[in-house]
Enzyme design. Structure first.
Site, PDB file in Angstrom:
ATOM      1  CG  HIS A  63      -1.907  -1.135   1.208  1.00 58.06           C
ATOM      2  ND1 HIS A  63      -3.093  -1.084   0.503  1.00 58.06           N
ATOM      3  CD2 HIS A  63      -1.868  -2.361   1.777  1.00 58.06           C
ATOM      4  CE1 HIS A  63      -3.753  -2.231   0.662  1.00 58.06           C
ATOM      5  NE2 HIS A  63      -3.022  -3.025   1.424  1.00 58.06           N
ATOM      6  CG  LEU A  64       3.324   2.279  -3.067  1.00 56.63           C
ATOM      7  CD1 LEU A  64       3.705   2.478  -4.531  1.00 56.63           C
ATOM      8  CD2 LEU A  64       4.559   2.393  -2.180  1.00 56.63           C
ATOM      9  CG  ASN A  95      -6.178   0.359  -0.318  1.00 57.28           C
ATOM     10  OD1 ASN A  95      -5.075   0.372  -0.856  1.00 57.28           O
ATOM     11  ND2 ASN A  95      -6.345   0.057   0.957  1.00 57.28           N
ATOM     12  CG  ASP A 153      -6.030  -5.572  -0.245  1.00 63.79           C
ATOM     13  OD1 ASP A 153      -6.338  -6.658   0.272  1.00 63.79           O
ATOM     14  OD2 ASP A 153      -5.284  -4.743   0.306  1.00 63.79           O
ATOM     15  CG  ASN A 279      -9.129  -6.927   8.140  1.00 66.33           C
ATOM     16  OD1 ASN A 279      -9.310  -8.068   8.514  1.00 66.33           O
ATOM     17  ND2 ASN A 279      -9.981  -6.285   7.377  1.00 66.33           N
ATOM     18  CG  ASP A 306      -1.695  -6.327   3.888  1.00 64.59           C
ATOM     19  OD1 ASP A 306      -1.888  -5.279   3.232  1.00 64.59           O
ATOM     20  OD2 ASP A 306      -2.543  -6.801   4.668  1.00 64.59           O
ATOM     21  CG  HIS A 310      -2.205   3.113   9.168  1.00 65.85           C
ATOM     22  ND1 HIS A 310      -3.167   3.560   8.299  1.00 65.85           N
ATOM     23  CD2 HIS A 310      -2.314   1.765   9.173  1.00 65.85           C
ATOM     24  CE1 HIS A 310      -3.844   2.527   7.813  1.00 65.85           C
ATOM     25  NE2 HIS A 310      -3.341   1.417   8.319  1.00 65.85           N
ATOM     26  N   GLY A 325      -3.287  -2.357  10.103  1.00 66.99           N
ATOM     27  CA  GLY A 325      -2.143  -2.339   9.197  1.00 66.99           C
ATOM     28  C   GLY A 325      -0.812  -2.401   9.908  1.00 66.99           C
TER      29      GLY A 325
END
Lengths: 424, 326
Positions: A63-64, A95, A153, A279, A306, A310, A325
């Protein structure tokens, strides 16, 4: 561009069944030769004595956060974190805000990654518009723009009818749909694995069945449609068992597990530690053992991070309010070596299979190997070096990890992308 | 630090904790110490002048992120009877930035040099989060479905007072165990002091694997009724409509509601307890709630003494004479 020669290293290249002392010659960004001994002949030499030389890792699940949440991560910080973790290719989840559901966002991501010129960034487009699970995106446009797979996702495609149509339609492209397998009704309000720890802490649980019911449904839809589903971040023993059977029946099903699900259980939540809130949730020891067994017997094709960064203030909230996360790019190798290679559960060659070769194959990339002619994405690792995890030292903006303070084994020394070390 | 000697004069318990976050983290000795301290404070409320200077000069903040009248009032009176200064803050944190709001509020209170924070929050773990970040002592006044230590301590105090002992008794906790912080704290407290605990309710209201905490589970009320020395009823939460836990309150009453008729199959000296507020006609019939077996109002009275003890102990106030009659 000058030639580069990596000398005296221990090459681990499962695609070519190499696991021993070899020199690797790189010419114009490609692997030019791999031999027990190669003369320098003017090539710039890198001494890899005592190091493992492997194809660069490929992360199918990063996740970038850009565009939208640049306070959590940017393409640049994500790429730098990836290289520090040995990942020369990362596949970016859609996302973002707005979601990567049309060509404009895909083009933006590719341009940004090229401008930065660090790791190779491969976009994953959304399956449904706005990731809302209602209308399919324009698959052809997304694949033409360079997406290597599609996924919603962060959420599942919960609507069985829509998933059926998506799997059918995606057959044109021979690329997987990556399913975040979670029944949103079964896990509604849940913040951790449903078990003794959630019972004790009084937190709402997410049962393993929330994942496995969707895995069961999608396996049935694969059988119905002949499509290809790739299950993201598996967490439960039941899911592993069903995927094993589906593979035995010859269905086109692939899957991944994360380092944290392979190394930790719900016990890591301790007394409301939000760095272990993720999650799908960290589950019971029996689930963890089933994941390891699945990894060993080939049911689980690859390890994906994954990586879900944050901000510190978000993770400093109470357990219910904190986001899901784990910041995983920079600890993935150390965690896998410590949890899998050191105890003898996985050989180095198998680990490289799971981190490089198999994810590259699933992403449809030519990398993941040190074959002559392949892109010279190479990682040099110190297999013995022990280090202590300090999230404050992460390059990623996500400075939170359930491994904080733990000692891990195995460290990345260099990561070459197309023969160059972008970190230098 | 406060020291006391137990009735048999052999063991010495000490209070060394900054915070009172739950009964899971207390030893049996520490629980007994709170109960003994409460016993010595109980008499203060019976005096014409209900005030002692034990916490004079201390500042206490009631920080309630969730509505509460009973617990807040009980803490407020407890503080006042010990001569502490107390401020009430009631705030409904926005669900989006709860954590930020909580920590920001606490940092501001820190700057005002508060000695004790009494915290209630709808999310489990908030008092723990604040305790880690704060110099002030933290008392958990109820966090989500996690713990409500002073409620369990006052329940233990009441059982001890009425039955003369806790060890060897059978206590049935009946109703919505899954969402109950009172149940969890009582499970820890009762088992640590040697009571036998039976949980009773429909399977949808019993959390998974709770037997691992050393309790028995039954879905049949008759079974619990026949064995229990104490019946601890829990409030069925009307607010939890989002989850289909029982088909209706009427249906719950049909299987688990305690009325005079059902009470006939209980032990003749059974105690009826409830943390309040009671849903009359659901988990408890009015005749039972107000009947001779009910000690619900004693619980409220004892709550004051227990909260005085809790405030006193975490404040690290100098030693006072603690009577050994608990």
């Amino acid at each position: 561009m000058a030639k580069t020669l990596i000398k005296n290293g221990h090459v681990v290249d499962p695609a070519n069944k190499r696991d021993g002392r070899f020199d690797v010659l790189i010419d114009r960004g490609k692997i030019a030769d791999v031999q027990p001994s190669i003369a320098a002949n003017g090539a710039k030499a890198i001494d890899a004595a005592g190091l493992v030389v492997a194809p660069g890792f490929v992360d199918l699940h990063t996740h970038l956060r850009e565009p939208g949440r640049e306070d959590k991560e940017t393409v640049e910080t994500g790429c730098r974190a990836a290289l520090r973790g040995g990942f020369t290719t990362i596949c970016a989840m859609p996302n973002t805000t707005p979601a990567m559901d049309h060509r404009g966002i895909v083009d933006f991501l590719k341009r940004e990654a090229e401008r930065i010129g660090l790791a190779d960034v491969r976009p994953i487009g959304a399956i449904t518009k706005g990731r809302e699970g209602k209308e399919l995106t324009d698959f052809a446009e997304l694949f033409d723009a360079g997406c290597i797979a599609l996924s919603d996702d962060g959420s599942a495609v919960a609507d069985g009818f829509l998933m059926r149509r998506a799997l059918e339609y995606a057959k044109i492209f021979d690329r997987p749909l990556i399913q975040h397998a979670e029944d949103p009704l079964l896990s509604a309000g849940g913040v951790m694995h449903e078990g003794l720890v959630s019972t004790t802490l009084g937190l709402r649980g997410i049962p393993g069945a929330s994942e496995s019911v969707l895995v069961a449904r999608d396996i049935a839809l694969c059988e119905l449609t002949g499509g290809w589903v790739h299950f993201a971040h598996l967490s439960s023993a039941k899911s592993v068992e069903m995927i094993r059977q589906a593979k035995q029946r010859g269905l086109q099903v692939t899957c991944e597990a994360t380092p944290h699900h392979l190394a930790l259980t719900h016990e890591a939540v301790g007394e409301f530690d939000t760095s272990a809130k993720v999650n799908p949730p960290l589950r019971a020891e029996t689930d963890r053992q089933a994941l390891i067994e699945g990894l060993r017997d080939g049911t689980i094709d690859c390890i994906a991070t994954d990586h879900a960064p944050h901000t510190e203030w978000e993770k400093a909230a109470d357990f219910d309010a904190a986001p899901f996360g784990i910041s995983g790019l920079e600890t993935a190798l150390g965690v896998c070596v410590q949890a899998l290679v050191v105890p003898g559960l996985l050989s180095w060659s198998q680990l490289v299979e799971k981190l490089s070769m198999n994810p590259a194959r699933i992403a449809g990339l030519t990398g993941g190997t040190l074959s002559v002619g392949a892109p010279a994405d190479v990682v040099l690792l110190d297999p013995k070096r022990q280090w202590s995890v300090d999230p404050k030292q992460f390059i990623s903006k996500g400075r939170h990890s359930p491994f904080a303070g733990q000692t891990l084994t195995g460290a990345v020394v260099n990561a070459l992308v197309r023969g160059m070390d972008p970190a230098q | 630090m406060t020291t006391t000697t137990t009735a048999n004069g052999t063991q010495t318990a000490q209070w060394i904790k900054k915070d009172l976050l739950g009964l899971q983290s207390l030893t049996a000795e520490e629980i007994r110490l709170v109960l003994q301290t409460a016993a010595s404070f109980r008499e203060i409320s019976l005096r014409p002048i209900k005030k002692v200077p034990a916490l004079r000069g201390k500042t206490i903040v009631n920080l309630f992120f969730e509505p509460s009248t009973r617990t807040r009032t009980s803490f407020e009176l407890a503080a006042k009877r010990l001569s502490a200064d107390i401020v009430n803050i009631s705030t409904q944190g926005s669900s989006l930035s709860k954590g930020e709001t909580v920590l920001d509020t606490v940092r501001n209170l820190e700057a005002l040099k508060v000695d004790v924070l009494v915290i209630r929050h709808a999310a489990a773990g908030v008092p723990h989060l604040i305790a880690r970040q704060s110099q002030a002592s933290v008392i958990n006044a109820g966090d989500g479905a996690h713990e409500h230590p002073t409620q369990a301590l006052l329940d233990l105090f009441t059982i001890q007072e009425k039955k003369g002992r806790i060890e060897g008794l059978t206590v049935a906790i009946i109703g919505d165990i899954a969402h109950s912080r009172v149940a969890r704290s009582n499970i820890w407290g009762l088992t640590k002091l040697g009571a036998r605990v039976i949980l009773c309710g429909p399977p949808t209201l019993i959390p998974t694997q709770i037997e691992a905490l050393g309790v028995k589970v039954t879905h049949r009320l008759e079974e619990a009724l026949a064995q229990a020395d104490v019946l601890m009823l829990l409030r069925i939460q009307h607010e939890r409509q989002e989850a289909v836990l029982v088909p209706s309150l009427r249906e719950f009453r049909l299987r688990y509601g305690i009325d005079r008729e059902r009470l006939k199959s209980a032990k003749p000296d059974v105690l009826i307890m409830h943390p309040g507020p009671v849903n009359r006609g659901v988990e408890l019939d009015s005749a039972v709630a107000d009947g001779p077996y009910s000690v619900i109002l004693d619980q409220v009275t004892n709550g004051l003494a227990v909260r005085m003890a809790a405030l006193y102990l975490v404040s690290g106030a100098p030693k006072v004479e603690v009577e050994e009659n608990a």
